[in-house]
Design a protein around this motif. Structure first.
Motif, PDB file in Angstrom:
ATOM      1  N   ILE A 102       0.859  -1.186   0.000  1.00  0.00           N
ATOM      2  CA  ILE A 102       0.000   0.000   0.000  1.00  0.00           C
ATOM      3  C   ILE A 102       0.891   1.231   0.000  1.00  0.00           C
ATOM      4  O   ILE A 102       1.813   1.335   0.820  1.00  0.00           O
ATOM      5  CB  ILE A 102      -0.907   0.023   1.254  1.00  0.00           C
ATOM      6  CG1 ILE A 102      -1.799  -1.221   1.307  1.00  0.00           C
ATOM      7  CG2 ILE A 102      -1.752   1.297   1.289  1.00  0.00           C
ATOM      8  CD1 ILE A 102      -2.497  -1.407   2.648  1.00  0.00           C
ATOM      9  N   ILE A 122      -2.107  -0.932  -3.865  1.00  0.00           N
ATOM     10  CA  ILE A 122      -3.166   0.009  -3.496  1.00  0.00           C
ATOM     11  C   ILE A 122      -2.520   1.351  -3.219  1.00  0.00           C
ATOM     12  O   ILE A 122      -1.467   1.427  -2.584  1.00  0.00           O
ATOM     13  CB  ILE A 122      -3.926  -0.489  -2.237  1.00  0.00           C
ATOM     14  CG1 ILE A 122      -4.603  -1.839  -2.516  1.00  0.00           C
ATOM     15  CG2 ILE A 122      -4.952   0.542  -1.774  1.00  0.00           C
ATOM     16  CD1 ILE A 122      -5.142  -2.521  -1.271  1.00  0.00           C
ATOM     17  N   THR A 181      -7.245   5.225  -4.933  1.00  0.00           N
ATOM     18  CA  THR A 181      -8.586   4.726  -4.613  1.00  0.00           C
ATOM     19  C   THR A 181      -9.300   5.560  -3.568  1.00  0.00           C
ATOM     20  O   THR A 181     -10.530   5.541  -3.501  1.00  0.00           O
ATOM     21  CB  THR A 181      -8.514   3.280  -4.090  1.00  0.00           C
ATOM     22  OG1 THR A 181      -7.701   3.243  -2.901  1.00  0.00           O
ATOM     23  CG2 THR A 181      -7.907   2.351  -5.137  1.00  0.00           C
TER      24      THR A 181
END
Length: 261
Positions: A102, A122, A181
């Protein structure tokens, strides 16, 4: 330390590029230290997810420290000839890291810094984040995976505009095109990243790794081969103790106790 490495909740690696005086740009020493941090994460079976971020309030990472790192890469290019790919910071080559990652982004995320973020699975950011691949302005291209990953994530048109102009885009634009996101306030960036990592850790570890492999296959293989890869991974999972435990836990309305086998 140039690269901070700490463990959160036993299973999460928190890797911080700690060079705020240079906007977290990586010279040769720091680039090698970051690669060592990823190797540590990759080889520690107890660590399931990694969070990458930058120290200070101005930048996630601004890529390579040009005056130090680019001459280093030029010497490598001269010695390798046509051979070899570039792994910037031990993350951007194919399959450098085999577990979920991430990127928690605040401030400038440009050049090699964006390539590091693109190599993560992510990406979340603050409203103050800025994104760009300005390498053509310096007579080179985004050679740490930028030309290969950006278009797959945001689409060819957006990627062409960003790379060929070298212009930056805002956090809102990054959210709209799928580059990130989530947008969260600075004060919540780390907590949000940890919450996502915690959710991943609670899932079946074998299933998480297999799902990640299947998703990569969907971008790398024709549909028929990708479906075959998915089926192969599913077959292996169905024969594991973890799969049996997942079904049992669902039936008994309890949290599963996965063992990774």
């Amino acid at each position: 330390m140039p690269i901070d490495f700490k463990v959160i909740n036993q299973n999460i690696a928190h890797i911080v590029i700690n060079r705020p005086e240079r906007l977290n740009a990586l010279d040769v020493e720091h680039e090698r230290a970051l690669a060592a941090a990823w190797k540590r994460f990759n080889t520690d079976s107890g660590l399931k997810v990694a969070i990458l971020t930058g120290s200070g309030e101005r930048a996630f990472c601004t890529g390579a420290d040009i005056l130090d790192y680019i001459p280093h890469r030029r010497r490598i290019a001269e010695s390798q000839g046509e051979q070899g790919t570039i792994s910037f910071g031990g993350l951007t080559a194919i399959r450098d890291v085999m577990k979920p990652t991430i990127a928690a982004i605040d401030g400038f995320c440009v050049a090699g810094g964006l390539e590091l973020a693109l190599a993560c699975d992510i990406r979340i950011a603050t409203p103050d984040a800025r994104f760009g691949l300005p390498e053509v302005r310096w007579g080179i291209i985004p050679g740490g995976g930028g030309t290969q990953r950006l278009g797959k994530i945001v689409g060819l048109g957006v990627a062409m505009k960003m790379i060929l102009t070298g212009n930056e885009i805002s956090a809102d634009a990054a959210l709209n095109c799928g580059l990130v996101t989530d947008l969260v306030e600075k004060s919540e960036l780390e907590n949000t990243a940890i919450a996502i990592a915690d959710r991943i850790v609670k899932n079946g570890p074998l299933a998480v790794v297999a799902a990640r492999q299947a998703l990569f296959a969907s971008f790398e293989l024709p549909m028929e081969q990708g479906l075959a890869k998915e089926a192969e991974l599913q077959r292996h999972l169905l024969l594991t103790d973890d799969a049996a435990e997942g079904v049992a836990a669902f039936s008994e309305k309890r949290h599963p106790k996965y063992q990774g086998c």
